[in-house]
Structure formats: C-alpha cells, structure tokens
Design an enzyme around this catalytic site. Structure first.
Site, PDB file in Angstrom:
ATOM      1  CB  SER A   1      32.211  39.499  29.095  1.00 44.11           C
ATOM      2  OG  SER A   1      33.407  39.628  29.818  1.00 44.11           O
ATOM      3  N   GLY A   2      31.429  41.627  31.686  1.00 44.59           N
ATOM      4  CA  GLY A   2      31.626  42.981  32.193  1.00 44.59           C
ATOM      5  C   GLY A   2      30.355  43.651  32.666  1.00 44.59           C
TER       6      GLY A   2
ATOM      7  CB  THR B   1      31.376  37.566  38.972  1.00 51.57           C
ATOM      8  OG1 THR B   1      31.526  36.804  37.774  1.00 51.57           O
ATOM      9  CG2 THR B   1      32.121  36.879  40.101  1.00 51.57           C
TER      10      THR B   1
ATOM     11  CG  ASN C   1      34.720  41.938  33.177  1.00 49.82           C
ATOM     12  OD1 ASN C   1      35.195  42.738  33.976  1.00 49.82           O
ATOM     13  ND2 ASN C   1      33.958  40.938  33.552  1.00 49.82           N
TER      14      ASN C   1
ATOM     15  CB  SER D   1      35.905  38.239  31.869  1.00 49.69           C
ATOM     16  OG  SER D   1      34.996  37.416  31.183  1.00 49.69           O
ATOM     17  CB  SER D   2      33.249  34.321  35.241  1.00 54.35           C
ATOM     18  OG  SER D   2      33.146  35.037  36.435  1.00 54.35           O
TER      19      SER D   2
ATOM     20  N   GLY E   1      27.437  35.172  29.534  1.00 54.25           N
ATOM     21  CA  GLY E   1      26.351  35.680  28.696  1.00 54.25           C
ATOM     22  C   GLY E   1      26.649  35.420  27.228  1.00 54.25           C
TER      23      GLY E   1
ATOM     24  CD  GLU F   1      31.994  35.303  25.708  1.00 50.93           C
ATOM     25  OE1 GLU F   1      32.339  35.613  26.852  1.00 50.93           O
ATOM     26  OE2 GLU F   1      32.673  34.554  24.969  1.00 50.93           O
TER      27      GLU F   1
END
Length: 849
Positions: free
Chosen positions: A157-158, A162, A206, A209-210, A433, A435
């Site tokens: 994340s981050g 995206t 992030n 973050s998605s 990704g 986590e």
C-alpha cells in the site's frame, strides 16, 4: 585494484568493502577496508564456507536491467536500484520480464503525450525502462501473437500501484484510440476518479489506498482500436465503512459529500461536517494534506456524468451515502438490564435515514432492535441487546455500501460495454499487495491468500520463460529448483484447510472464533507453514512467501458469514425510490453482490423461513468461499493471457521524495518476488549476449587473424574457448551466448586489463609527442628570440661603426684643417723670416759690395 565485496550491515543492509589481503583457504577472517577507509576483519564461516558476495564492476552499476549484472544477488540488486533512483532519478528498472517501479513521491515530467508517442512502436529494450514500454510490449504482443495480454501491478500500500495502472490505461487510450465516436477511452479514464472515490481511503501507509482489487479488461477490435472495457472487482474492505483505525479515514466519497453539503441541491441530505458523524470521525483527522475534498467531489460528479449516470441516479447515490452516515449516528438506548434496547422515534438521524432511503419509519425503528427466530414449530420475535443491535446496524451499513459499490461497478461496465465483437483484450490488474499490521484480521488473510496465488503464478511463469529461452536457443537444460508456495496455498484452500474449517465452524449453531482457532491448532500443528503463538490461544501464524503473519481469529466467523437480517433487507426492498429497491431485489433467488470475483459475491441473509425452504446452495456461500472461487476465476483468466509484471516499491515510510530506505526496499524486493526471479536466473545462465553485441564489446580481446574472418559466431566461440577454460561456464545458443554468474565480470576484467595496457601505451606515446611538441615550440621560440636579439645587437654594432667612422672622418678633417692652418701659419712666418733674412743678407752683401 583489490577485489570488492558486500558485507551485511544492520543499518544499510549491505556495505561495500575492499579485500586488502589475499584470502587463503582455512583463514578465519577476511581483512577488509570499508569505504570510509576504516579497517575491518570479517569472520568467515568455515563450516558453511560462506564468503561475502562479490561486487559488480563499475561498468555494470546503474544497468537498466538487473539481469545484465554479472553477479546476481541481493546486495547487487539493491545497490543498482539505489544508484539509479538517487543518482540518476530513474524510478523504473527492468528485472528480466519484470518492471520494478519505485515511488518517487513527487510528480515527474515523464508521462506527457509526447512521451507516449516516443514509446509507441519501440522495442522494450530500445529505450529507458518505463510503464509505457511495458504497455507498448503488451499492445505489440497482442497484435503480433493475437493473444490476450495482462499487466499485473502489485506492491505494498502506497507503492504506486493505482498510479501505474492508470498510466498503463492512459497509454492504451492514446495509442489504441477508439475507431468510433463513442469516446470509450475517455470513459475508461473517467472510471478512475469514481472508483477512487468509492473504493479508496486514507490508511497509515497511503493517503489514497485502494481497498479493493480490480481487473480492467480493455477490449480491442481486429484493427486494435479500443471498443470497450469491463471491470471486475475483488473483496471490497467493507469493515472500513463502520470502523477506521487511528489516523485513517473512511472511503473518500463520504468526506467529499460532507465537504459539499452546503450546496443547495444537498440541503435535504441533512449533512454537516465529517467530524459530526461516527462513521467518518473514528480515525481522528478527517482531512488529508494537499487534498481538497470539495474539488475532488466535482471531479467525481463530472466522471459520473461522462459515464452517462443520470442526474436523478447520482442524487440517489448521494442520498444512500448520506443515509449510511445517519445510520452510524443512531442513538441506541438500553432497556431492562441490557437484554433489550430501543431507538427513539424522534431520533433525527433515524428520520433522515428513513427519509433518504424512502423506507417505512416505524418498521425500520422496530426491526433495527428486534430479530426473528425460526424453529421447526414456530417463528417468534426476539429483543436484541445493545451490542447485537450495533453489530446488526454495522452489518446493514456495510451491506448497503457494498450493494451501492456493485451497482456503480455494474453501471460503469454498462457504460463501457460495446455491441461490437471483441477481437482481443488487455487486462490491467491493480490488486492489493501483501499486508501485515499490528492486528491482522479476515481482510488481511484474504489479501495475503490472493498474493500467495499471484506469487505462484508469477514464479511458474518466470520459470517457464527461462525454460523456453534455453529450449529455443538449444541450450542443455538442467532443472532449476524454484520456490513453489503450493504447500502454503494448500494450507489455506485445500480440503480441511483454513477456509474449509472456517466454513464448517460458520455452519455450527454455536460456533465461535476460539473453537475455530482450536480446530486449526489440532489439524495443522504439523504443517511447516502454520504455527501457534506461544502467548495466545486465539491467534495463529501463517508463514507466507513474503513474511510470517500473525492473525487474530476474533471476527473471522462474523466477517465470513457476512450476516444481514432479512427483515431489514425486506424494508429496504419496499423503498419508494426505485433505485434503492432495485439494489436489494432478488437477494433470495440470485446471488446478491458485494465486491468480489467478477464484481459479484454472495452474502448470507438470515432467513425468517424454516431451514427446509432455504434459498439455493449458491445463496449460502460464505465470503471466504466466494473469494476462493473469484480468485480461481482470476487465475484462469491470467493463465489464459500473456502476463507482464510491474512490481511497485515504496522507498520510505515517510513519503519523502527521493529518499531510499534500504531495509524497507529489501523487504519488498523479497516479498514481491524480484529476488526469486534473480535466484532463478542466477541458477542457470543469467547473462545473455547476442553474438553481434558480444563481438562489438569484446573484439579488443580478439587476435588480428581472427578478426579477418567473416563468421562472427565462430570468432566469438574461438575467443571464449581460449579465455574460459571451463566449458560449463558458458553455452552457445542459436542467437546468443549464455554465461554463468561471474563470467561477464571476468571478461570485463580482461577487457579492462587490455584497455589499461593500451591506455598506458597511448598515454606514453601521447606524453612523448606532447613533450616533443613542447620542446619544438620552446626551441622555435628561443631561435626567434635569439634572431631578434642578434639582429638588434648587429644593428647596434653597425650604428656604432657608422658613428665611429663618422667621428674619424670628422677628426681627420678637423686635424687636417688644424695642421694645415698651423703649417700655413709656420710657412707664412718662415717665408716672412726668410724674406727679411734674405733681404738683410742681400743688403749686407750690397753694403759690403
């Protein structure tokens, strides 16, 4: 120059050092000099005989493809990425078929329209690594091989997943512009702000973050113009709607709507600022630095309009979102020692909730605090405790949001759909990704399970490509043992695996998270990928390919069941607003949708009917079961396409531009499979040179008589057989020469030695020539100076001689004149005297006579 090596370091992960004393077998330590000139003794493990990693020659540092490095290992990869990122500001680097993208945390001028056109039509290795190069390669292979393609973007994340996916789609929208006037590429790009608003949120790692995975298929016709697109979504993090950790936010759309609440068209929503609502204020700060929620809301509305969502539908979407916020603010009052509770009919938020969704106030007030219990004999209504009501309310809020999310995804797909026959497609997978947090729950478990599947696909594809390359080139192939995470996947999804046991526990009437955890300990204690923590009886540890993660079992059952009470759903079905009623229609007959596989998933609605008349089997599937199915569908799709990989790396946790933290980078390189790719490459022949390139690079090592031959392949073979005595260190393919690790570095050393000798000779000759030129210049200058000096002296002498001669002439004339005058005076006197004397003598004689 001494041999340079890499040694482990607690801060920098790896440090460079120079061996200053030759190592002999049996020595207990190596004598090294670090880069700061300090001396260091590095202990050598005599049992394992583990010597430090060798450093690549400087010529290879900064290579744009990591597989071109002669020594392929972790420190070499890390150093190469660091040099490119910090010294050259290059955020993209190839690692064979993988593009490694490091998030620079600032806008770079490398995505303009002219850059897209520069990469269009180019081969992948011809220009600097770039997301556009990967997109162009996918586009070209689709046209050339007539096979569907996938671009798989993954990372923490981050890390910039995206954004990378967005730029890949922008490339396709530009180079594969639609043939018709439907403006499909603009719609594909317009879907991004909508999906970000409803599916992205601020997390501690992030700001954008998605919180769901998406696979966007961009369809092309026979002329490879875009004709349409389709989006599949995976596992929306619904729990975020009702809970956010500290410093995190809910989905952007809630804050965007609150920031625009003062607009006249939103007066009826009853909204105030985000701090006033429970569902948007749990994380603390409701704003993000540098983000204007009101401005983003305008972009979201514009995107809805571009995708053909009617104004009335847009208003209903915003009414539903506002209703969720009001639902979170309901005041639940306990009664009778907490066994029952109620909500006041005067509750402002309940009135707003019912008004916005167009549902019956008294019914909703009653069924929020009561539930039906069904036995074989009778059905009766039961009071719920405060905690049960809060759980039911939260489940309802999550369900409403998930249904809305899916309606929007379906509407986007409708807008992107085309009636023209699709010839081929390119899919862009932007998926969460790996986590691991302080507390890891069901969401992290599903995310990491998905990553295990993707990693397996990645490893086998890299391995397959490696194998194909050797076979194509006719190289003798020995099987490389590569890491296969099938045992870990089996632990999760196989019969009586974690998901099976979870589903089984969900079916038990009084099943609990603790009982499920105990079953896991009993069943999987012997598994090498499963561990029980020492200090806990409710947690379990899974050894994933990237890291080991401890999961807290609390909440797994409830999240897996995803239970919403049917009575509440029936009230929503009876809404006076058609769109709200449509969101919840056919939930018993067809599988209702949340955000998983192909944009569809199923929830368990607790039926008020006897068990015998329950809905079909499909309807009763748990979240874990649906996610497993949707993941299998995704893997089938990916395996039927040619994949291209983008691995996004987060260089630091502070989101600072161009700051590189080696520890964080190494963690991610290990987690996203880049180092595994390197390991597979290193086990075979990692360095490959075409005969033409090898000839051009190493022709300096060849003899003159060999260079006169026309067959370059034969010349290269003759040279290598002379230089490298071990035939296992290289292989000759049909078009390339393959080298084991370290051989290119050896050839580079020979080439450098040859160049050094030639350089010394050239320097010697040039220095002699320069000295001769300098001497001649000095000599010439001396001669000129002498000539001028002698001329001047000669002129001075001539002048002097002329003057002397003139002086003598003057003196001569003067002396002659003076003597003449004196002579004349004496002669005149003499004549006078003679005259007087003669006269006297004559007179005397005369007198005498």
């Amino acid at each position: 120059q001494y041999t340079r090596v890499w040694i482990p370091d607690p801060d920098e992960v790896w440090r460079s050092a120079e061996i200053i004393k030759d190592y002999k077998e049996g020595d207990k330590s190596l004598h090294l000099k670090l880069e700061d000139e300090t001396l260091y003794e590095y202990p050598v493990d005599l049992q394992g005989n583990e010597l430090p990693f060798l450093r690549n020659p400087d010529i290879l540092v900064g290579e744009n493809d990591l597989t071109a490095l002669s020594y392929l290992h972790e420190p070499a990869v890390l150093h190469n990425l660091k040099v490119r990122f910090l010294e050259s500001n290059h955020i993209y680097t190839y690692c064979g078929i993988v593009l490694v993208a490091i998030n620079p945390y600032e806008q770079l001028p490398i995505y303009e329209q002219d850059v897209i056109y520069a990469y269009s039509g180019q081969n992948m290795g011809d220009m600097d690594p770039h997301i556009f190069a990967v997109a162009e390669e996918a586009y070209k292979q689709m046209a050339r091989d007539e096979k569907n393609q996938s671009i798989i973007v993954s990372g923490e994340s981050g890390a910039g997943k995206t954004v990378s996916a967005k730029y890949a789609m922008r490339f396709f929208a530009t180079v594969g512009g639609s043939a018709s006037e439907t403006n499909i590429e603009a719609k594909v790009l317009a879907s991004s702000p909508i999906m970000e608003a409803i599916g992205n949120a601020k997390t501690t790692r992030n700001d954008n973050s998605s919180r769901f995975g998406k696979y966007i298929q961009i369809g092309f016709d026979k002329r490879y113009h875009i004709i349409g697109a389709n989006m599949r979504t995976y596992l929306l993090e619904k729990s975020r709607v009702v809970f956010q950790a500290e410093d995190e936010r809910n989905y952007h759309i809630f804050y965007q709507l609150c920031a625009s609440a003062s607009l006249p068209e939103f007066k009826d929503l009853g909204l105030t600022c985000a701090e006033d609502f429970f569902y948007t204020s749990q994380g603390g700060d409701t704003s993000i630095d540098g983000v204007d929620d009101a401005d983003d809301f305008e972009k979201t509305r514009h995107a809805f309009t571009l995708l053909g969502v009617k104004e009335s539908h847009q208003m209903t979407i915003f009414r539903i979102i506002a209703a969720i916020l009001h639902l979170g603010n309901l005041e639940i009052q306990a009664e009778r020692d907490g066994d029952a509770c109620s909500i006041s009919s005067e509750d402002e938020h309940l009135n707003n909730f019912c008004g916005l969704l167009g549902v019956e106030h008294s019914q909703m007030q009653h069924w929020l605090c009561h539930c039906k219990l069904v036995t074989t004999a009778e059905t009766y209504v039961k009071n719920m405790s405060v905690q049960q009501v809060v759980n039911a309310r939260n489940a309802l809020a999550k369900h409403i949001y998930a249904q809305l999310f899916n309606w929007i995804v379906q509407h986007i797909n409708k807008a992107l759909h085309t009636t023209v026959k699709q010839h081929s497609f390119i899919g862009v997978l932007d998926i969460y990704g790996f986590e691991t947090f302080e507390v890891n729950s069901f969401e992290q478990f599903c995310i990491n399970y998905a990553n295990e599947k993707l990693q397996q696909q990645f490893n086998s594809h890299v391995f397959k490509l490696e194998q194909e390359e050797y076979m194509k080139e006719g190289i003798p192939w020995t099987l490389i043992d590569f890491y296969d995470n099938q045992p870990c996947i089996d632990l999760i999804e196989a019969k009586l695996g974690i998901l099976d046991l979870l589903d089984e526990e969900c079916k038990v009437p009084k099943g609990t998270d603790q009982n499920w955890a105990q079953k896991l300990y009993d069943r999987h204690a012997s598994s090498q990928h499963f561990q029980k923590p020492r200090m806990s009886n409710t947690s379990f540890i899974i050894l994933h390919f990237a890291d080991k993660v401890e999961y807290q079992s609390e909440g797994f059952l409830e999240k897996n069941r995803d239970t919403v009470y049917e009575e509440q759903i029936n009230i929503l079905k009876a809404s006076k607003y058609q769109m709200v009623a449509d969101l919840f229609q056919d939930e018993k007959d067809a599988a209702p949708t949340t955000s998983m596989g192909k944009g569809t998933s199923k929830i368990s609605v607790r039926s008020a009917r006897p068990v015998i008349k329950a809905a079909n089997k499909e309807h009763k599937k748990t979240v874990g079961h649906q996610f497993r199915n949707s993941l299998h569908l995704l893997m089938e799709t990916l395996n039927a396409t040619t994949p291209h990989y983008v691995r996004c790396i987060k260089p630091n946790d502070e989101k600072l531009p161009f700051k590189f933290d080696p520890k964080r980078a190494v963690q991610q390189l290990r987690a996203c499979g880049v180092l595994e790719t390197i390991r597979i490459s290193a086990a075979g022949f990692p360095s490959r040179w075409s005969y033409h390139d090898f000839f051009n690079r190493y022709r300096v090592l060849m003899k003159k008589r060999d260079l006169s031959k026309n067959d370059k392949k034969q010349i290269c073979q003759t040279l290598l057989e002379d230089l490298i005595k071990d035939p296992d260190k290289f292989q000759f393919g049909r078009t390339k020469i393959f080298f084991r690790a370290g051989q290119v570095a050896y050839l580079e050393k020979l080439r450098a030695d040859k160049f050094r000798a030639a350089t010394i000779m050239i320097q010697k000759t040039v220095r002699g020539w320069l000295q001769r030129v300098k001497y001649k210049r000095l000599r010439q200058a001396a001669i000129v100076i002498q000539r001028y000096t002698r001329g001047r002296l000669a002129r001075r002498l001539a002048e002097q001689l002329r003057r002397t001669r003139a002086a003598i002439v003057f003196q001569k004339q003067y002396r002659m004149l003076r003597i003449l005058r004196a002579f004349r005076r004496v002669r005149s006197a003499t004549i006078t005297i003679q005259a007087f004397a003669r006269g006297m003598f004559v007179r005397r004689i005369y007198h005498k006579v």
